[in-house]
Design a protein around this motif. Structure first.
Motif, short mmCIF file in Angstrom:
data_model
loop_
_atom_site.label_atom_id
_atom_site.label_comp_id
_atom_site.label_asym_id
_atom_site.label_seq_id
_atom_site.Cartn_x
_atom_site.Cartn_y
_atom_site.Cartn_z
N GLY A 11 -8.13 -2.21 -2.88
CA GLY A 11 -7.38 -1.07 -2.35
C GLY A 11 -7.42 -0.94 -0.84
N ILE A 12 -7.33 -2.06 -0.13
CA ILE A 12 -7.44 -2.02 1.34
C ILE A 12 -6.18 -1.43 1.99
CG2 ILE A 12 -7.61 -3.46 3.45
CD1 ILE A 12 -10.19 -3.50 1.91
N ASP A 13 -6.40 -0.40 2.81
CA ASP A 13 -5.34 0.12 3.69
C ASP A 13 -5.83 -0.11 5.12
OD1 ASP A 13 -3.87 1.07 1.61
OD2 ASP A 13 -4.20 3.19 2.03
N THR A 14 -4.98 -0.71 5.96
CA THR A 14 -5.32 -0.86 7.38
C THR A 14 -4.14 -0.35 8.19
OG1 THR A 14 -6.48 -2.91 6.81
CG2 THR A 14 -6.11 -2.49 9.16
N LEU A 15 -4.44 0.54 9.13
CA LEU A 15 -3.37 1.08 9.97
C LEU A 15 -3.72 0.88 11.43
CD1 LEU A 15 -3.79 3.36 7.43
CD2 LEU A 15 -1.83 4.32 8.62
N PHE A 16 -2.73 0.50 12.23
CA PHE A 16 -2.86 0.48 13.69
C PHE A 16 -1.80 1.42 14.22
CE2 PHE A 16 -4.51 -3.94 12.90
CZ PHE A 16 -5.81 -3.68 13.29
N GLY A 18 -0.97 4.30 13.39
CA GLY A 18 -0.21 4.97 12.33
C GLY A 18 0.67 4.05 11.51
N ARG A 19 0.65 2.73 11.84
CA ARG A 19 1.50 1.79 11.10
C ARG A 19 0.64 0.97 10.13
NH1 ARG A 19 3.65 -3.42 11.45
NH2 ARG A 19 2.15 -3.99 13.06
N HIS A 20 1.09 0.91 8.87
CA HIS A 20 0.33 0.16 7.87
C HIS A 20 0.49 -1.35 8.09
CE1 HIS A 20 -0.13 3.71 5.22
NE2 HIS A 20 -1.16 3.02 4.75
N VAL A 21 -0.65 -2.05 8.20
CA VAL A 21 -0.62 -3.52 8.18
C VAL A 21 -0.94 -3.97 6.75
CG1 VAL A 21 -1.72 -5.62 9.05
CG2 VAL A 21 -1.18 -3.76 10.61
N HIS A 22 -1.91 -3.30 6.14
CA HIS A 22 -2.24 -3.56 4.73
C HIS A 22 -2.10 -2.24 3.97
CE1 HIS A 22 -5.28 -6.44 6.76
NE2 HIS A 22 -4.19 -7.12 6.49
N ARG A 23 -1.57 -2.34 2.77
CA ARG A 23 -1.45 -1.15 1.92
C ARG A 23 -1.85 -1.54 0.50
NH1 ARG A 23 2.27 3.37 2.62
NH2 ARG A 23 3.42 2.20 4.18
N ASP A 24 -2.90 -0.92 -0.01
CA ASP A 24 -3.40 -1.18 -1.36
C ASP A 24 -3.50 -2.69 -1.64
OD1 ASP A 24 -4.43 -0.58 -3.82
OD2 ASP A 24 -2.48 -0.38 -4.78
N LEU A 25 -4.19 -3.35 -0.72
CA LEU A 25 -4.33 -4.83 -0.83
C LEU A 25 -5.56 -5.18 -1.66
CD1 LEU A 25 -3.95 -7.39 2.04
CD2 LEU A 25 -6.01 -7.39 0.64
N ASN A 26 -5.38 -6.09 -2.60
CA ASN A 26 -6.49 -6.54 -3.46
C ASN A 26 -6.58 -8.06 -3.45
OD1 ASN A 26 -7.18 -3.88 -4.79
ND2 ASN A 26 -5.01 -4.04 -5.27
N LEU A 27 -7.81 -8.56 -3.41
CA LEU A 27 -8.03 -10.02 -3.45
C LEU A 27 -9.43 -10.29 -3.98
CD1 LEU A 27 -7.05 -12.93 -2.62
CD2 LEU A 27 -8.17 -12.54 -0.42
N ARG A 28 -9.51 -11.30 -4.84
CA ARG A 28 -10.82 -11.65 -5.43
C ARG A 28 -10.98 -13.16 -5.30
NH1 ARG A 28 -13.87 -9.40 -10.21
NH2 ARG A 28 -14.83 -11.22 -11.13
N VAL A 29 -12.02 -13.58 -4.59
CA VAL A 29 -12.27 -15.01 -4.38
C VAL A 29 -13.57 -15.38 -5.08
CG1 VAL A 29 -12.65 -16.83 -2.66
CG2 VAL A 29 -11.08 -14.94 -2.14
N GLU A 30 -13.49 -16.35 -5.96
CA GLU A 30 -14.67 -16.76 -6.73
C GLU A 30 -15.40 -17.91 -6.04
OE1 GLU A 30 -15.37 -15.13 -9.47
OE2 GLU A 30 -13.46 -14.17 -9.93
#
Ligand SMILES: Nc1ncnc2c1ncn2[C@@H]1O[C@H](COP(=O)(O)OP(=O)(O)OP(=O)(O)O)[C@@H](O)[C@H]1O
Length: 251
Positions: A11-16, A18-30
């Motif tokens: 659920g990553i949200d990243t804003l610079f 006020g602008r979203h670069v990431h919105r509800d980002l999910n990643l799983r690395v095994e």
């Protein structure tokens, strides 16, 4: 039961500004995967690597490495987790005022528990790992070729024997031969050391030569993740444009 993933972004949200670069980002690395992170220019790939390194905290969501939440673990634990990963920056990011030897020794000296004799042995071992000679240790970064800079930066990234290696454009700026040599070297070390790797790349040959899996960052989140032969058939304008007619190169 499945093992704890090496990297888990939820659920990553990243804003610079006020602008979203990431919105509800999910990643799983095994463990043991070599993940090529693809995305258009400015899509937020390097920002994601910085979040995995703990250099930047997302506005929302969690970054877990080896099961530890980087945002919430106490500082001692955070430091212990960070020691389990190595980073190769795009331009190498060597300290220009330090020799090759001292660049590689830097993270070892920071541990403050190794004597100089051990540090010397470890630096020579790391130089050999990246197929450089002891004598190269005396050179300054300004005296190195592009390929040598990458190798020294890799030796420094491996100094603390990480389990997770993050690579930002590992072959950028190298000619095709040097690029292929570097891909072969990273591939051999990954096998030998049992590393998990996340690498940002725009280069199809690097992806073809190294990646076991591909993650595509577009529309502010990971739109596709999986083995490369599966991902390249995904129907999305970025995927089609990136692989284009070269899809067969990856098979
Ligand atoms: N510290 C910052 N402050 C403000 N904006 C930032 C900051 N870091 C990154 N950005 C912006 O966030 C967006 C994503 O940047 P990032 O460098 O992560 O993209 P990228 O996918 O790695 O791009 P490229 O492939 O071109 O290197 C860009 O628009 C960038 O300008």
């Amino acid at each position: 039961m499945s093992q704890t993933p090496v990297v888990e972004l939820c659920g990553i949200d990243t804003l610079f500004a006020g602008r979203h670069v990431h919105r509800d980002l999910n990643l799983r690395v095994e463990a043991g995967q070599i993940v090529g992170l693809l995305g258009g220019s400015g899509s937020g790939k390097t920002t994601l690597l910085r979040e995995m390194l703990g250099l930047l905290h997302p506005n929302a969501g969690s970054v877990r490495l080896f099961g530890f939440d980087l945002n919430h673990a106490d500082p001692l634990k955070q430091r212990a987790v960070r020691r389990r990963l190595g980073m190769l920056f795009q331009q190498g990011a060597l300290f220009s005022a330090l020799s090759v030897f001292d660049n590689i020794a830097f993270p070892l000296r920071e541990l403050k528990c190794l004597d100089e004799d051990w540090i010397r042995r470890l630096v020579h071992l790391k130089l050999a790992m990246v197929e450089l000679e002891t004598a190269h240790g005396k050179l300054m970064p300004a005296e190195l070729s592009g390929g040598m800079i990458k190798r020294v930066a890799l030796a420094r990234a491996l100094a603390l024997e990480p389990e997770l290696l993050l690579l930002d454009e590992p072959t950028s700026g190298l000619d095709p031969d040097r690029s292929q040599n570097f891909v072969d070297l990273v591939g051999a070390l990954q096998k030998e050391l049992g590393l998990t790797v996340v690498m940002v790349t725009h280069d199809l040959n690097t992806l073809a030569g190294l990646a076991t899996h591909v993650a595509v960052l577009a529309d502010q989140h990971i739109i596709a993740f999986g083995p490369k032969d599966e991902v390249m058939t995904v129907d999305h304008p970025f995927v089609t444009g990136f692989f284009g007619a070269d899809r067969r190169k990856l098979l």
